[in-house]
Design a protein around this motif. Sequence first.
Motif, mmCIF file in Angstrom:
data_model
loop_
_atom_site.group_PDB
_atom_site.id
_atom_site.type_symbol
_atom_site.label_atom_id
_atom_site.label_comp_id
_atom_site.label_asym_id
_atom_site.label_seq_id
_atom_site.Cartn_x
_atom_site.Cartn_y
_atom_site.Cartn_z
ATOM 1 N N SER A 27 40.194 82.216 38.469
ATOM 2 C CA SER A 27 39.182 81.612 38.758
ATOM 3 C C SER A 27 39.035 81.218 40.263
ATOM 4 N N GLN A 28 40.058 81.070 40.830
ATOM 5 C CA GLN A 28 40.033 80.316 42.370
ATOM 6 C C GLN A 28 40.004 81.763 43.159
ATOM 7 N N GLN A 29 40.370 82.900 42.769
ATOM 8 C CA GLN A 29 40.180 84.229 43.455
ATOM 9 C C GLN A 29 39.017 84.543 43.487
ATOM 10 N N LYS A 30 38.340 84.667 42.367
ATOM 11 C CA LYS A 30 36.926 85.295 41.957
ATOM 12 C C LYS A 30 35.796 84.110 41.904
ATOM 13 N N GLY A 31 35.951 82.973 41.909
ATOM 14 C CA GLY A 31 34.921 82.017 42.057
ATOM 15 C C GLY A 31 34.135 82.138 40.406
ATOM 16 N N TRP A 33 34.380 81.482 35.980
ATOM 17 C CA TRP A 33 35.182 80.633 34.895
ATOM 18 C C TRP A 33 34.271 81.151 33.626
ATOM 19 N N SER A 34 35.001 81.020 32.762
ATOM 20 C CA SER A 34 34.576 81.340 31.126
ATOM 21 C C SER A 34 35.226 80.253 30.243
ATOM 22 N N ARG A 70 32.896 73.055 41.394
ATOM 23 C CA ARG A 70 31.478 72.415 41.322
ATOM 24 C C ARG A 70 30.713 73.859 40.427
ATOM 25 N N MET A 71 30.280 73.444 39.262
ATOM 26 C CA MET A 71 29.569 74.435 38.758
ATOM 27 C C MET A 71 28.156 75.082 39.303
ATOM 28 N N GLY A 89 33.357 83.027 25.985
ATOM 29 C CA GLY A 89 31.905 83.286 26.090
ATOM 30 C C GLY A 89 31.601 83.834 27.594
ATOM 31 N N GLY A 90 30.529 83.627 27.792
ATOM 32 C CA GLY A 90 29.993 83.964 29.105
ATOM 33 C C GLY A 90 30.594 83.498 30.326
ATOM 34 N N VAL A 91 30.330 84.243 31.608
ATOM 35 C CA VAL A 91 31.073 83.935 32.530
ATOM 36 C C VAL A 91 29.834 82.999 33.464
ATOM 37 N N PHE A 92 30.540 82.041 34.595
ATOM 38 C CA PHE A 92 29.722 81.354 35.230
ATOM 39 C C PHE A 92 30.349 81.261 36.755
ATOM 40 N N LYS A 93 29.473 80.781 37.473
ATOM 41 C CA LYS A 93 29.999 80.793 38.914
ATOM 42 C C LYS A 93 30.527 79.429 39.056
ATOM 43 N N VAL A 94 31.633 79.145 39.736
ATOM 44 C CA VAL A 94 32.130 78.070 40.268
ATOM 45 C C VAL A 94 32.553 77.921 41.610
ATOM 46 N N ASP A 95 32.460 76.862 42.430
ATOM 47 C CA ASP A 95 32.473 76.755 43.886
ATOM 48 C C ASP A 95 33.862 75.942 44.016
ATOM 49 N N TRP A 96 35.184 76.490 44.138
ATOM 50 C CA TRP A 96 36.223 75.500 44.377
ATOM 51 C C TRP A 96 36.029 74.666 45.374
ATOM 52 N N ILE A 97 36.527 73.531 45.195
ATOM 53 C CA ILE A 97 36.242 72.485 46.291
ATOM 54 C C ILE A 97 37.781 71.963 46.727
ATOM 55 N N ARG A 98 38.863 71.944 45.875
ATOM 56 C CA ARG A 98 39.975 71.602 46.165
ATOM 57 C C ARG A 98 41.088 72.508 45.096
#
Length: 121
Positions: A27-31, A33-34, A70-71, A89-98
């Motif tokens: 998740s941290q590498q690709k931004g 999550w599922s 952040r979602m 399920g499906g994939v969604f974008k996450v913007d890692w803050i910390r």
Amino acid sequence: KSPSPRQNMPVRYFIMKSSNLQNIDISQQKGIWSTTPSNERKLNGAFWESSMVYLIFSVQGSGCFQGFARMGSAIGCEKSQDWGSAGFGGVFKVDWIRKESIPFQFAHHLLNPWNDSKKVQ
């Protein structure tokens, strides 16, 4: 970034438990999550009805939070093979803050009023 078009709406927070650290690393590498299909409705609802949705990640049994994000998008139908599990399920974008390990003891003063005021962990 420009302000959210839903800026007068509440902010929502979710603890995302992962079964392993590898999923967090991906998740941290690709931004992305599922999650399980049972969580998708709650998260998508929060995404559309809130100004911001924050996801706080923890690997089960680690005693720590591994960071927060952040979602960044609603959950779509596209699935990812990155996790190698048919249960997601499906994939969604996450913007890692910390991106760092934070022991639960640093958050013991935080209580969840929607979970019998139990500690957040």
